[in-house]
Design a protein around this motif. Structure first.
Motif, short mmCIF file in Angstrom:
data_model
loop_
_atom_site.label_atom_id
_atom_site.label_comp_id
_atom_site.label_asym_id
_atom_site.label_seq_id
_atom_site.Cartn_x
_atom_site.Cartn_y
_atom_site.Cartn_z
N GLU A 71 -4.48 1.11 -15.08
CA GLU A 71 -3.97 2.51 -15.29
C GLU A 71 -3.82 2.91 -14.35
O GLU A 71 -4.28 3.41 -13.66
CB GLU A 71 -4.91 2.84 -16.56
CG GLU A 71 -6.05 1.56 -17.02
CD GLU A 71 -6.67 2.07 -18.46
OE1 GLU A 71 -7.61 2.93 -18.28
OE2 GLU A 71 -7.26 1.94 -19.75
N ASN A 72 -2.91 3.49 -14.46
CA ASN A 72 -1.27 4.82 -14.15
C ASN A 72 -1.38 4.44 -12.10
O ASN A 72 -1.83 5.10 -11.43
CB ASN A 72 -3.19 5.86 -14.22
CG ASN A 72 -3.01 6.44 -15.38
OD1 ASN A 72 -1.99 6.44 -16.11
ND2 ASN A 72 -3.86 7.03 -15.42
N ALA A 73 -2.20 2.93 -11.80
CA ALA A 73 -1.81 2.03 -11.24
C ALA A 73 0.14 2.82 -10.36
O ALA A 73 0.43 2.57 -11.40
CB ALA A 73 -1.78 0.97 -10.86
N PRO A 74 0.38 2.48 -8.78
CA PRO A 74 1.34 2.35 -8.48
C PRO A 74 2.00 1.88 -8.43
O PRO A 74 1.23 0.87 -8.74
CB PRO A 74 1.38 3.22 -7.09
CG PRO A 74 -0.59 3.51 -6.84
CD PRO A 74 -0.95 3.54 -7.53
N PRO A 75 4.17 1.73 -9.45
CA PRO A 75 4.08 0.45 -9.18
C PRO A 75 4.42 -0.86 -8.29
O PRO A 75 4.07 -1.60 -8.40
CB PRO A 75 5.61 1.05 -8.81
CG PRO A 75 5.76 2.07 -9.48
CD PRO A 75 4.39 2.95 -8.61
N ARG A 123 2.67 -5.85 -6.27
CA ARG A 123 1.59 -6.78 -6.03
C ARG A 123 0.42 -7.75 -6.39
O ARG A 123 0.98 -8.68 -6.06
CB ARG A 123 1.01 -6.16 -4.64
CG ARG A 123 1.65 -5.76 -3.25
CD ARG A 123 2.26 -6.16 -2.32
NE ARG A 123 0.79 -7.37 -1.70
CZ ARG A 123 1.28 -7.66 -1.33
NH1 ARG A 123 1.84 -9.21 -1.32
NH2 ARG A 123 0.27 -9.15 -0.43
N ARG A 124 1.02 -7.23 -6.97
CA ARG A 124 -0.72 -8.27 -8.01
C ARG A 124 0.51 -9.26 -8.90
O ARG A 124 -0.69 -10.02 -8.70
CB ARG A 124 -1.03 -7.12 -9.17
CG ARG A 124 -2.24 -5.91 -8.94
CD ARG A 124 -3.39 -6.33 -8.34
NE ARG A 124 -2.60 -6.04 -6.68
CZ ARG A 124 -2.57 -6.86 -5.62
NH1 ARG A 124 -3.39 -7.73 -6.11
NH2 ARG A 124 -2.61 -6.27 -4.72
N GLU A 148 -7.46 -4.29 -1.99
CA GLU A 148 -6.12 -4.21 -2.54
C GLU A 148 -5.50 -3.05 -3.05
O GLU A 148 -5.53 -2.24 -2.97
CB GLU A 148 -5.40 -5.75 -2.54
CG GLU A 148 -5.16 -5.98 -0.49
CD GLU A 148 -3.84 -7.17 -0.73
OE1 GLU A 148 -3.38 -7.28 -1.58
OE2 GLU A 148 -3.65 -7.86 -0.21
N VAL A 149 -6.34 -3.88 -4.29
CA VAL A 149 -6.59 -2.91 -5.23
C VAL A 149 -6.81 -1.11 -4.75
O VAL A 149 -6.43 -0.24 -5.70
CB VAL A 149 -6.97 -3.28 -6.87
CG1 VAL A 149 -7.24 -2.28 -7.99
CG2 VAL A 149 -6.52 -4.42 -7.31
N GLN A 150 -8.24 -1.62 -4.52
CA GLN A 150 -9.39 -0.49 -4.69
C GLN A 150 -8.65 0.81 -3.51
O GLN A 150 -8.62 2.45 -3.69
CB GLN A 150 -10.09 -0.87 -3.95
CG GLN A 150 -11.42 -1.47 -5.16
CD GLN A 150 -13.16 -1.98 -4.27
OE1 GLN A 150 -12.52 -2.70 -3.44
NE2 GLN A 150 -13.60 -1.65 -4.76
N ALA A 151 -7.77 -0.09 -2.30
CA ALA A 151 -6.88 0.55 -1.04
C ALA A 151 -5.50 1.36 -1.84
O ALA A 151 -5.19 2.62 -1.16
CB ALA A 151 -6.95 -0.15 -0.01
N ALA A 152 -5.14 0.77 -2.65
CA ALA A 152 -4.05 1.46 -3.23
C ALA A 152 -4.03 1.60 -4.47
O ALA A 152 -3.20 2.78 -5.24
CB ALA A 152 -3.18 0.30 -2.89
#
Length: 96
Positions: free
Chosen positions: A7-11, A16-17, A44-48
Motif C-alpha cells: 500500500e502507498n508503494a512507489p511506482p 518491479r513486483r 527488495e520490498v523492504q528496501a524500497a
C-alpha cells in the motif's frame, strides 16, 4: 505459494513486483517461488517501500499452514502467541 500486498508503494516498486509476480489486484501480487527467491523479493520490498507498507504471506510447514511478515508503517503488526501467529492492532497515531 506466496502473496505480497503493498500500500502507498512507489511506482518503481510496484513495477518491479510485476516482473516476478502476477498482480491480481492493485498492489496484490501472487506467485510460487523457492524460499531463497521469496526472501530476495521480500528484501527488495523492504528496501524500497518508503512511506508505504507491505505484508507477505507464504505457505509454510506450521500448524496453520502459512507464515507472514510485515514492513513499513502499519497499524497491524504480527505477534507470536505460544507459537500461533496473530495480528495486533496498534492505535492510530493521528488524533481525531
Amino acid at each position: 505459494m506466496m502473496v505480497v500486498v503493498v500500500e502507498n508503494a512507489p511506482p518503481r516498486l510496484r513495477g518491479r513486483r510485476a516482473v516476478w509476480l502476477v498482480e491480481v489486484r492493485a498492489g496484490v501480487y501472487v506467485g510460487h517461488y523457492s524460499r531463497r527467491t521469496r526472501e530476495r523479493i521480500w528484501a527488495e520490498v523492504q528496501a524500497a517501500i518508503g512511506e508505504g507498507n507491505g505484508v507477505i504471506a507464504w505457505t509454510a510447514q506450521t500448524d496453520i499452514g502459512y507464515a507472514f511478515d510485515t514492513c513499513g508503517r502499519n497499524r497491524r503488526m504480527p505477534v507470536d502467541l505460544d507459537g500461533l501467529p496473530l495480528v495486533a492492532f496498534h492505535p492510530d497515531e493521528t488524533p481525531l
